[in-house]
Scaffold this motif. Structure first.
Motif, PDB file in Angstrom:
ATOM      1  N   GLN A 121       0.837  -1.204   0.000  1.00 20.54           N
ATOM      2  CA  GLN A 121       0.000   0.000   0.000  1.00 20.54           C
ATOM      3  C   GLN A 121       0.870   1.251   0.000  1.00 20.54           C
ATOM      4  N   VAL A 122       1.948   1.235   0.781  1.00 20.22           N
ATOM      5  CA  VAL A 122       2.873   2.375   0.803  1.00 20.22           C
ATOM      6  C   VAL A 122       3.524   2.563  -0.560  1.00 20.22           C
ATOM      7  N   LEU A 123       3.963   1.462  -1.168  1.00 21.12           N
ATOM      8  CA  LEU A 123       4.602   1.534  -2.480  1.00 21.12           C
ATOM      9  C   LEU A 123       3.652   2.114  -3.513  1.00 21.12           C
ATOM     10  N   GLN A 124       2.385   1.733  -3.436  1.00 18.21           N
ATOM     11  CA  GLN A 124       1.415   2.214  -4.409  1.00 18.21           C
ATOM     12  C   GLN A 124       1.100   3.693  -4.210  1.00 18.21           C
ATOM     13  N   SER A 125       0.974   4.127  -2.958  1.00 18.21           N
ATOM     14  CA  SER A 125       0.584   5.514  -2.691  1.00 18.21           C
ATOM     15  C   SER A 125       1.770   6.469  -2.708  1.00 18.21           C
ATOM     16  N   SER A 126       2.998   5.935  -2.524  1.00 21.20           N
ATOM     17  CA  SER A 126       4.177   6.804  -2.468  1.00 21.20           C
ATOM     18  C   SER A 126       5.301   6.173  -3.282  1.00 21.20           C
ATOM     19  N   PRO A 127       5.249   6.282  -4.623  1.00 24.85           N
ATOM     20  CA  PRO A 127       6.232   5.603  -5.479  1.00 24.85           C
ATOM     21  C   PRO A 127       7.654   6.112  -5.309  1.00 24.85           C
ATOM     22  N   ASN A 128       7.863   7.288  -4.698  1.00 21.80           N
ATOM     23  CA  ASN A 128       9.213   7.826  -4.496  1.00 21.80           C
ATOM     24  C   ASN A 128       9.827   7.336  -3.188  1.00 21.80           C
ATOM     25  N   THR A 129       9.199   6.374  -2.549  1.00 24.02           N
ATOM     26  CA  THR A 129       9.701   5.831  -1.288  1.00 24.02           C
ATOM     27  C   THR A 129      10.388   4.492  -1.535  1.00 24.02           C
ATOM     28  N   PHE A 130      11.587   4.324  -0.935  1.00 22.79           N
ATOM     29  CA  PHE A 130      12.254   3.025  -0.963  1.00 22.79           C
ATOM     30  C   PHE A 130      11.499   2.077  -0.014  1.00 22.79           C
ATOM     31  N   VAL A 131      11.219   0.874  -0.487  1.00 26.47           N
ATOM     32  CA  VAL A 131      10.545  -0.122   0.361  1.00 26.47           C
ATOM     33  C   VAL A 131      11.357  -1.414   0.297  1.00 26.47           C
ATOM     34  N   PHE A 132      11.797  -1.861   1.469  1.00 27.26           N
ATOM     35  CA  PHE A 132      12.673  -3.035   1.541  1.00 27.26           C
ATOM     36  C   PHE A 132      12.056  -4.118   2.421  1.00 27.26           C
ATOM     37  N   TRP A 133      12.270  -5.358   2.020  1.00 26.61           N
ATOM     38  CA  TRP A 133      11.850  -6.528   2.819  1.00 26.61           C
ATOM     39  C   TRP A 133      13.100  -7.265   3.279  1.00 26.61           C
ATOM     40  N   ILE A 134      13.271  -7.382   4.607  1.00 24.75           N
ATOM     41  CA  ILE A 134      14.460  -8.008   5.187  1.00 24.75           C
ATOM     42  C   ILE A 134      14.031  -9.261   5.953  1.00 24.75           C
ATOM     43  N   GLU A 135      14.531 -10.403   5.533  1.00 24.97           N
ATOM     44  CA  GLU A 135      14.273 -11.654   6.255  1.00 24.97           C
ATOM     45  C   GLU A 135      15.299 -11.787   7.378  1.00 24.97           C
ATOM     46  N   ALA A 136      14.828 -11.813   8.639  1.00 23.41           N
ATOM     47  CA  ALA A 136      15.741 -11.780   9.788  1.00 23.41           C
ATOM     48  C   ALA A 136      15.696 -13.056  10.617  1.00 23.41           C
ATOM     49  N   SER A 137      15.202 -14.153  10.049  1.00 24.81           N
ATOM     50  CA  SER A 137      15.108 -15.385  10.834  1.00 24.81           C
ATOM     51  C   SER A 137      16.486 -15.931  11.193  1.00 24.81           C
ATOM     52  N   ASP A 138      17.504 -15.630  10.373  1.00 22.12           N
ATOM     53  CA  ASP A 138      18.870 -16.016  10.727  1.00 22.12           C
ATOM     54  C   ASP A 138      19.832 -15.028  10.088  1.00 22.12           C
ATOM     55  N   ARG A 139      21.100 -15.121  10.468  1.00 24.07           N
ATOM     56  CA  ARG A 139      22.103 -14.142  10.052  1.00 24.07           C
ATOM     57  C   ARG A 139      22.339 -14.175   8.541  1.00 24.07           C
ATOM     58  N   SER A 140      22.343 -15.355   7.926  1.00 27.83           N
ATOM     59  CA  SER A 140      22.656 -15.435   6.507  1.00 27.83           C
ATOM     60  C   SER A 140      21.582 -14.743   5.663  1.00 27.83           C
ATOM     61  N   HIS A 141      20.302 -14.977   5.977  1.00 25.06           N
ATOM     62  CA  HIS A 141      19.247 -14.292   5.243  1.00 25.06           C
ATOM     63  C   HIS A 141      19.340 -12.782   5.439  1.00 25.06           C
ATOM     64  N   PHE A 142      19.616 -12.368   6.665  1.00 20.24           N
ATOM     65  CA  PHE A 142      19.708 -10.944   6.985  1.00 20.24           C
ATOM     66  C   PHE A 142      20.845 -10.289   6.198  1.00 20.24           C
ATOM     67  N   ASP A 143      22.016 -10.913   6.208  1.00 21.09           N
ATOM     68  CA  ASP A 143      23.170 -10.359   5.496  1.00 21.09           C
ATOM     69  C   ASP A 143      22.915 -10.297   3.993  1.00 21.09           C
ATOM     70  N   ASN A 144      22.316 -11.346   3.446  1.00 24.73           N
ATOM     71  CA  ASN A 144      22.055 -11.371   2.004  1.00 24.73           C
ATOM     72  C   ASN A 144      21.101 -10.257   1.584  1.00 24.73           C
ATOM     73  N   ALA A 145      20.095  -9.991   2.430  1.00 22.07           N
ATOM     74  CA  ALA A 145      19.145  -8.930   2.100  1.00 22.07           C
ATOM     75  C   ALA A 145      19.837  -7.576   2.058  1.00 22.07           C
ATOM     76  N   PHE A 146      20.717  -7.277   3.018  1.00 21.81           N
ATOM     77  CA  PHE A 146      21.407  -5.992   3.033  1.00 21.81           C
ATOM     78  C   PHE A 146      22.440  -5.905   1.912  1.00 21.81           C
ATOM     79  N   ARG A 147      23.058  -7.026   1.577  1.00 25.48           N
ATOM     80  CA  ARG A 147      24.012  -6.984   0.460  1.00 25.48           C
ATOM     81  C   ARG A 147      23.286  -6.720  -0.852  1.00 25.48           C
ATOM     82  N   ASP A 148      22.059  -7.250  -0.996  1.00 24.45           N
ATOM     83  CA  ASP A 148      21.254  -6.999  -2.186  1.00 24.45           C
ATOM     84  C   ASP A 148      20.909  -5.521  -2.296  1.00 24.45           C
ATOM     85  N   ILE A 149      20.558  -4.893  -1.167  1.00 24.05           N
ATOM     86  CA  ILE A 149      20.249  -3.458  -1.184  1.00 24.05           C
ATOM     87  C   ILE A 149      21.496  -2.656  -1.542  1.00 24.05           C
TER      88      ILE A 149
END
Length: 728
Positions: A96-124
């Protein structure tokens, strides 16, 4: 109106407290980074696909998120047990935020373990083309955090999903030594973070950080209500499968109204093309998941999420999880677990064994509070009962199966319950009434070991005694046959507990009018007891007393009188005049004398029984009431109707409360009162009693007289409680 993230986080000119730590103008320098002069980066998003059209939204939670951000809160958390829809709600809001505010960065971070968390930030970092993003020796977390913390880089929303351990937020690379020991999540007046977690205490201290304005920034997501769960199941099922709305609602309730469990169940039903109306057992979760021999890891996302949760919770409070293991054997739709049962569990768990009962209850309340805070269980309004969601119980059982601990904990439960609840006597009826459903669940378990089977037989014996005392004779007989089968196979038919079960089967034959079978069974029992225990043992005398009552019912008054006099004489010598069993023998002899026509001696004998029970047991005990009814019947035979009326009224004062209106002893008292009133020609009062008790479908004088005459010959031990003992 869709939320606008730029409006939500526009805090220019205001001083805010960051989520972790305080704003620091030298933050970038502290992280051994220097602000970079980049060209403006076009906003982008890294998000999973939005929920599909079948998603049943939770508008009240979306509204709460919008309001919190509008009030300048930059950090919020959605907490709740696995499967309630935390991630889906956060994802819906992010889109909903992405649709109403297209100039906003929206990120999804999986934090269930360190490897998923690190990979998400490296992707950003890669998408932002930050210097060093492709260097494996540089931690991407402080790199991205530094860039997002600079207000001139724009507005952003970050969803940090499935937080189980806040250690993932801390930098670990040596080249960022200045960040070690503090969280590296970005802090900016232009940015907002939504956390999702199963554990509310996981984020609380981090969120507060000395700033109480974040104290109410956590939303504890409940399961869906029944209507929302029904809508979700209907949306997920293929056409034609949801053909029975009532059973759909039953299934939703059995699944605890948990969105992911409903969705997974619908997938299985769709795969099998199975209509709701064709499901045979709505509460059987194994029907909706792979067979039990398949490893737990392959059972699906939801059970795995719960199993990770068990591991984390056990590290924090192992005793609470031990209680959960025991409770999980009781889990079922609409089943409440009395807190007093948990007190019994706690008494026999290692941590509590040396405490007194008051201390045990205090410790138990702490463990229950911990489980409630982690959405494992709930309490009823009065706090007397615990409710464990069926699906939580299912996942707990699967976790025990995975650990190869299921049989051990099952055996432990059977042992505890056999030790704690080894009687069904009248003074424990209230206790058994609360535990009835739980005890039935225990004896229905699949049991393999000999020791566990014997414990189950002890529990079954106690439950049979309770059912008998309620007048539920067929259920009691079925339970007693189970006891005979279990103990007979393990210990033989001369085992005394097996013999006691046989004796009570004989008593039930007697009560149900199967007198030939009753005499045969009770003769066999008496022979075994005389051989094993001796003629003067109190258990042997109980069997002799029961057999005498059978002869009384058969109309063989001389044989019944002979046996009652012999039993009474032995009991007076061995047990004394005030012993309960001696008083029961007085009852039996008094009623035999009445039916044989010796009314004066019957009255004297029954007076002795009533006086003794009044002293020993009290006026409201069912045994005392039974003796009062017997004496009143003798007085009726002598024409002393007014005196008999007083006795019937005296007995009925506590009879309904103690036994219930439909118990045979209560019915004898009611009919006896009506008969005594009618014999005194108090017809209007008798009619009022009939109407108050039976309504309009009532009989006349002959009916009440016949009822008392036929049922009063059962004998005092059969009108109320038989003293069943488990163990010598």
């Amino acid at each position: 109106m869709e939320p606008n993230i730029s409006n939500c986080v526009d805090l220019k000119g205001k001083s805010i407290n960051p989520f972790w730590g305080r704003p620091d103008n030298n933050a970038a320098e502290e992280m051994h980074l220097s602000p970079q002069n980049h060209q403006p980066v076009e906003a982008f998003s890294i998000l999973p696909p939005p929920p599909d059209a079948k998603f049943v939204g939770r508008p009240e939670i979306i509204k709460w998120l919008r309001q919190k951000f509008e009030r300048s809160l930059t950090r919020v958390a959605l907490v709740g047990p696995a499967g309630v829809g935390k991630s889906q709600i956060a994802l819906q809001f992010a889109h909903q935020v992405l649709q109403s505010s297209p100039n906003t960065f929206v990120f999804w971070i999986e934090a269930s373990d360190r490897s998923h968390f690190d990979n998400a930030f490296r992707d950003i970092a890669s998408r932002l083309q930050l210097p060093g993003h492709d260097d494996p020796d540089i931690d991407a977390l402080p790199l991205v955090s530094s860039w997002l913390s600079q207000p001139e880089n724009g507005t952003w929303l970050m969803v940090v999903d499935s937080v189980e351990n806040t250690d993932v937020f801390y930098c670990r690379k040596n080249n960022h030594a200045g960040c070690i020991g503090r969280s590296c999540l970005p802090t900016s007046p232009n940015g907002s973070i939504i956390f999702t977690s199963q554990n509310p205490s996981c984020l609380l201290l981090e969120m507060l950080d000395g700033d109480l304005k974040f104290y109410n920034a956590t939303y504890k997501i409940p399961v869906m209500n029944i209507y929302q769960g029904f809508q979700l199941l209907r949306n997920e099922l293929d056409d034609g499968l949801g053909d029975n709305p009532s059973r759909m609602a039953d299934l939703v309730y059995a699944l605890g109204c948990e969105p992911r469990s409903i969705t997974q169940a619908a997938k299985v039903l769709n795969f099998r093309a199975l209509k709701i109306s064709e499901m045979s057992e709505m509460e059987e979760f194994r029907y909706l998941w792979p067979e039990k021999h398949i490893k737990v890891e392959k059972r699906g996302l939801l059970p795995r999420a719960w199993h990770r949760n068990f591991q984390l919770l056990r590290q924090q409070r192992s005793q609470a999880i031990d209680l959960l293991y025991l409770m999980s054997f009781f889990s079922g739709p609409q089943r409440k677990i009395p807190k007093l049962a948990l007190v019994s569990f706690a008494k026999r768990l290692g941590k509590f064994q040396d405490h007194d009962e008051e201390a045990i209850i205090d410790c138990l309340d702490q463990e229950i509070t911990f489980l409630k805070e982690n959405h494992i269980l709930t309490e009823t309004d009065g706090g007397e009962d615990i409710i464990l969601a069926p699906f939580v119980g299912f996942c707990t059982q699967m976790w025990l199966f995975y650990l190869c601990e299921q049989e051990r904990w099952k055996g432990r439960l059977l042992y505890i319950m056999a030790q704690e609840y080894s009687s069904g006597a009248w003074d424990s009826w209230e206790l058994f009434e609360k535990l009835d459903d739980c005890l039935q669940a225990i004896i229905s378990l699949n049991i393999w070991s000999r020791f566990d089977k014997l414990n189950a037989a002890t529990i079954t014996f106690s439950l049979a005694n309770y059912r008998y005392n309620q007048g539920r004779f067929k259920e009691a007989e079925s339970l007693l046959r189970s006891v005979i089968e279990i103990r007979g196979q393990s210990l033989g038919l001369d085992d005394l507990e097996t013999v006691r079960a046989m004796e009570n089967i004989g008593t039930l034959f007697h009560v149900q009018g199967k007198l030939g079978e009753a005499e045969k069974t009770l003769r066999l029992v008496l022979e075994v007891k005389e051989r094993v225990l001796g003629r003067e043992h109190k258990d042997t005398l109980c069997s002799a007393f029961s057999l005498a009552n059978v002869f009384l019912k058969l109309g063989d008054f001389s044989e019944a009188e002979r046996r009652h006099r012999e039993t009474l004489a032995t009991r007076l010598q061995v047990l004394g005049k005030d012993h309960f069993h001696t008083l029961m023998s007085l009852d039996g002899l008094g009623e035999t004398l009445r039916l044989a026509g010796d009314l004066e001696e019957s009255e004297r004998t029954l007076h002795r029984a009533v006086d003794g029970k009044m002293r020993a047991l009290g006026a409201e005990n069912p045994h005392t009431i039974s003796s009062v009814h017997g004496l009143a019947a003798t007085l009726m035979c002598q024409g002393k109707h007014e005196h008999a009326e007083k006795l019937y009224r005296q007995g009925l004062e506590g009879c309904e409360k103690a036994l219930g209106r439909y118990h045979p002893t209560t019915q004898i008292g009611i009919h006896g009162l009506i008969h005594s009133l009618e014999q005194q020609h108090k017809d209007e009062e008798a009619h009022r009693v009939k109407q108050s008790v039976f309504g309009e479908g009532i009989g006349g004088v002959a009916d009440s007289a016949k009822f008392v005459r036929e049922n009063d010959t059962i004998g005092p031990s059969h009108r109320c409680n038989i003293e069943i003992r488990v163990g010598l």
